[in-house]
Scaffold this motif. Structure first.
Motif, PDB file in Angstrom:
ATOM      1  N   GLU A 179       0.826  -1.209   0.000  1.00  0.00           N
ATOM      2  CA  GLU A 179       0.000   0.000   0.000  1.00  0.00           C
ATOM      3  C   GLU A 179       0.861   1.261   0.000  1.00  0.00           C
ATOM      4  O   GLU A 179       0.622   2.203  -0.778  1.00  0.00           O
ATOM      5  N   GLU A 180       1.862   1.298   0.873  1.00  0.00           N
ATOM      6  CA  GLU A 180       2.719   2.484   0.951  1.00  0.00           C
ATOM      7  C   GLU A 180       3.596   2.616  -0.292  1.00  0.00           C
ATOM      8  O   GLU A 180       3.833   3.726  -0.783  1.00  0.00           O
ATOM      9  N   ARG A 181       4.077   1.505  -0.802  1.00  0.00           N
ATOM     10  CA  ARG A 181       4.863   1.541  -2.045  1.00  0.00           C
ATOM     11  C   ARG A 181       4.036   2.117  -3.185  1.00  0.00           C
ATOM     12  O   ARG A 181       4.499   2.982  -3.936  1.00  0.00           O
ATOM     13  N   SER A 182       2.808   1.622  -3.327  1.00  0.00           N
ATOM     14  CA  SER A 182       1.955   2.059  -4.428  1.00  0.00           C
ATOM     15  C   SER A 182       1.650   3.547  -4.331  1.00  0.00           C
ATOM     16  O   SER A 182       1.691   4.270  -5.337  1.00  0.00           O
ATOM     17  N   ALA A 183       1.354   4.021  -3.124  1.00  0.00           N
ATOM     18  CA  ALA A 183       1.035   5.439  -2.947  1.00  0.00           C
ATOM     19  C   ALA A 183       2.229   6.319  -3.305  1.00  0.00           C
ATOM     20  O   ALA A 183       2.084   7.341  -3.995  1.00  0.00           O
ATOM     21  N   PHE A 184       3.425   5.932  -2.847  1.00  0.00           N
ATOM     22  CA  PHE A 184       4.600   6.746  -3.154  1.00  0.00           C
ATOM     23  C   PHE A 184       4.923   6.697  -4.637  1.00  0.00           C
ATOM     24  O   PHE A 184       5.288   7.726  -5.226  1.00  0.00           O
ATOM     25  N   GLU A 185       4.811   5.533  -5.253  1.00  0.00           N
ATOM     26  CA  GLU A 185       5.109   5.422  -6.687  1.00  0.00           C
ATOM     27  C   GLU A 185       4.152   6.279  -7.506  1.00  0.00           C
ATOM     28  O   GLU A 185       4.571   6.904  -8.494  1.00  0.00           O
ATOM     29  N   SER A 191      11.127  18.164  -4.348  1.00  0.00           N
ATOM     30  CA  SER A 191      11.967  17.157  -3.684  1.00  0.00           C
ATOM     31  C   SER A 191      11.644  17.078  -2.198  1.00  0.00           C
ATOM     32  O   SER A 191      11.601  15.982  -1.618  1.00  0.00           O
ATOM     33  N   ALA A 192      11.394  18.234  -1.576  1.00  0.00           N
ATOM     34  CA  ALA A 192      11.029  18.234  -0.156  1.00  0.00           C
ATOM     35  C   ALA A 192       9.700  17.521   0.062  1.00  0.00           C
ATOM     36  O   ALA A 192       9.535  16.787   1.051  1.00  0.00           O
ATOM     37  N   ALA A 193       8.749  17.729  -0.852  1.00  0.00           N
ATOM     38  CA  ALA A 193       7.451  17.063  -0.730  1.00  0.00           C
ATOM     39  C   ALA A 193       7.601  15.552  -0.839  1.00  0.00           C
ATOM     40  O   ALA A 193       6.983  14.790  -0.081  1.00  0.00           O
ATOM     41  N   LEU A 194       8.429  15.081  -1.783  1.00  0.00           N
ATOM     42  CA  LEU A 194       8.642  13.642  -1.935  1.00  0.00           C
ATOM     43  C   LEU A 194       9.359  13.056  -0.718  1.00  0.00           C
ATOM     44  O   LEU A 194       9.024  11.952  -0.266  1.00  0.00           O
ATOM     45  N   ALA A 195      10.334  13.782  -0.185  1.00  0.00           N
ATOM     46  CA  ALA A 195      11.050  13.297   1.000  1.00  0.00           C
ATOM     47  C   ALA A 195      10.111  13.224   2.200  1.00  0.00           C
ATOM     48  O   ALA A 195      10.145  12.252   2.980  1.00  0.00           O
ATOM     49  N   GLU A 196       9.262  14.238   2.352  1.00  0.00           N
ATOM     50  CA  GLU A 196       8.307  14.226   3.462  1.00  0.00           C
ATOM     51  C   GLU A 196       7.296  13.106   3.295  1.00  0.00           C
ATOM     52  O   GLU A 196       6.915  12.437   4.264  1.00  0.00           O
ATOM     53  N   LEU A 197       6.852  12.874   2.062  1.00  0.00           N
ATOM     54  CA  LEU A 197       5.905  11.789   1.816  1.00  0.00           C
ATOM     55  C   LEU A 197       6.533  10.436   2.139  1.00  0.00           C
ATOM     56  O   LEU A 197       5.871   9.550   2.710  1.00  0.00           O
ATOM     57  N   ALA A 198       7.793  10.254   1.790  1.00  0.00           N
ATOM     58  CA  ALA A 198       8.482   9.001   2.118  1.00  0.00           C
ATOM     59  C   ALA A 198       8.553   8.798   3.627  1.00  0.00           C
ATOM     60  O   ALA A 198       8.377   7.678   4.128  1.00  0.00           O
ATOM     61  N   THR A 199       8.809   9.878   4.370  1.00  0.00           N
ATOM     62  CA  THR A 199       8.839   9.790   5.834  1.00  0.00           C
ATOM     63  C   THR A 199       7.491   9.359   6.386  1.00  0.00           C
ATOM     64  O   THR A 199       7.402   8.476   7.259  1.00  0.00           O
ATOM     65  N   ILE A 200       6.416   9.965   5.874  1.00  0.00           N
ATOM     66  CA  ILE A 200       5.070   9.621   6.350  1.00  0.00           C
ATOM     67  C   ILE A 200       4.713   8.188   5.986  1.00  0.00           C
ATOM     68  O   ILE A 200       4.134   7.448   6.796  1.00  0.00           O
ATOM     69  N   MET A 201       5.071   7.770   4.772  1.00  0.00           N
ATOM     70  CA  MET A 201       4.751   6.404   4.351  1.00  0.00           C
ATOM     71  C   MET A 201       5.519   5.374   5.181  1.00  0.00           C
ATOM     72  O   MET A 201       4.998   4.296   5.484  1.00  0.00           O
ATOM     73  N   ALA A 202       6.748   5.692   5.574  1.00  0.00           N
ATOM     74  CA  ALA A 202       7.509   4.793   6.437  1.00  0.00           C
ATOM     75  C   ALA A 202       6.843   4.681   7.808  1.00  0.00           C
ATOM     76  O   ALA A 202       6.778   3.588   8.402  1.00  0.00           O
ATOM     77  N   ARG A 203       6.328   5.791   8.318  1.00  0.00           N
ATOM     78  CA  ARG A 203       5.603   5.764   9.595  1.00  0.00           C
ATOM     79  C   ARG A 203       4.329   4.950   9.474  1.00  0.00           C
ATOM     80  O   ARG A 203       4.012   4.135  10.351  1.00  0.00           O
ATOM     81  N   ARG A 204       3.600   5.143   8.382  1.00  0.00           N
ATOM     82  CA  ARG A 204       2.354   4.390   8.194  1.00  0.00           C
ATOM     83  C   ARG A 204       2.635   2.887   8.068  1.00  0.00           C
ATOM     84  O   ARG A 204       1.825   2.062   8.495  1.00  0.00           O
TER      85      ARG A 204
END
Length: 287
Positions: free
Chosen positions: A123-129, A159-172
């Motif tokens: 789920e998190e992979r798909s959302a980030f991709e 780039s900041a938005a993608l990095a922040e999204l990766a952080t949130i997806m790792a938490r989720r």
């Protein structure tokens, strides 16, 4: 004010995970194709070569035989045989190692250091991709909007938005595992007024609150990236339509300035044709 972003963002996607890191990514096995777009470097494994071990051994043997002949020729010319032999052995070993590496499926190594995130959950992979694909659409609009935006600032923000999204997806991803563990812990025969059961219920409420808050934060980032892509694409379409209308106006003005077309050429041709036919008939009647 532009949100400060990472100096560089490295995004790797293989068959089992998504890796986001501020540091360059390495391969655990196989080879990778690297492409840079602004401050983002994408790392994607290259498909295996498909060569079997037998094929690789045959190629190495053929190369070794050719190098043996070359070493003999160089030795006859006065070059030390050990130098030619050492170089030949090193070359064969290098080619064999590269062939073996190319034959293996590419897997990105787990990054070390702070700021790196690895997404394994589907789920998190798909959302980030999906967000990463949309971010590429955003970048494609910048060349045509270069007079309206600062590409450097836009690149840092994206780039900041993608990095922040990766952080949130790792938490989720972590919260998802915790939710599953707590859900399994509810399967018991203890009474509802048990202190342990009440403590478990309280922790489930807390983890659900975290789940909802991270979902809201992720959706805001996803929506902002999608909105940026749509806004840029719509503006480009609007500019193209406006340019088409302007060119059409110039063409119509040019045609109007030329005045109405002459309309007497057609009737004149018809009259001359009729006169020729009449004269022909008179001559025919006279004979």
């Amino acid at each position: 004010m532009v949100t400060p972003g990472p100096k560089g963002l490295h995004i790797g996607i293989d068959a089992e995970k998504v890796v986001v890191s501020p540091l360059p990514l390495k391969m655990r096995t196989g080879r990778a194709k690297r492409s840079r777009d602004g401050s983002v470097t994408e790392v994607v494994p290259v498909a295996p070569s498909g060569r079997s071990r037998e094929d690789r051994v045959r190629l190495a043997s053929q190369l070794a035989l050719a190098l043996v002949v070359l070493s003999a020729v160089l030795s006859a010319l006065g070059i030390a045989w050990w130098a030619a032999a050492s170089g030949s052995i090193a070359l064969v070993a290098f080619v064999a190692a590269e062939q073996a590496r190319a034959a293996r499926a590419g897997i990105i190594a787990l990054p070390k250091g702070e700021g790196a995130h690895v997404l394994h959950a589907a789920e998190e992979r798909s959302a980030f991709e999906r967000a990463y694909v949309v971010s590429k659409r955003v970048r494609r609009t910048w060349p045509e909007l270069r007079h309206m935006i600062d590409p450097a600032d836009a690149d840092r923000s994206l780039s900041a938005a993608l990095a922040e999204l990766a952080t949130i997806m790792a938490r989720r991803q972590q919260i998802r595992r915790l939710r599953e563990e707590l859900a399994q812990a509810t399967r018991h025969d203890l009474p509802a007024d048990s202190p342990a059961v009440q403590a478990l219920a309280e922790q489930r409420l807390r983890v659900e609150a975290l789940w909802r808050s991270t979902a809201g934060a992720a959706n805001r980032i996803l929506a902002s990236i999608n909105a940026a892509a749509l806004a840029g694409e719509n503006l480009i379409r609007e500019q193209r339509i406006g340019e088409t209308a302007r060119q059409a106006e110039l063409a119509i003005s040019s045609l109007t300035a030329a005045g109405p077309p002459r309309t007497d050429a057609g009737p004149e041709l018809a009259e001359r044709t009729a006169a020729v036919i009449a004269a022909y008939r008179e001559l025919a009647a006279g004979h």
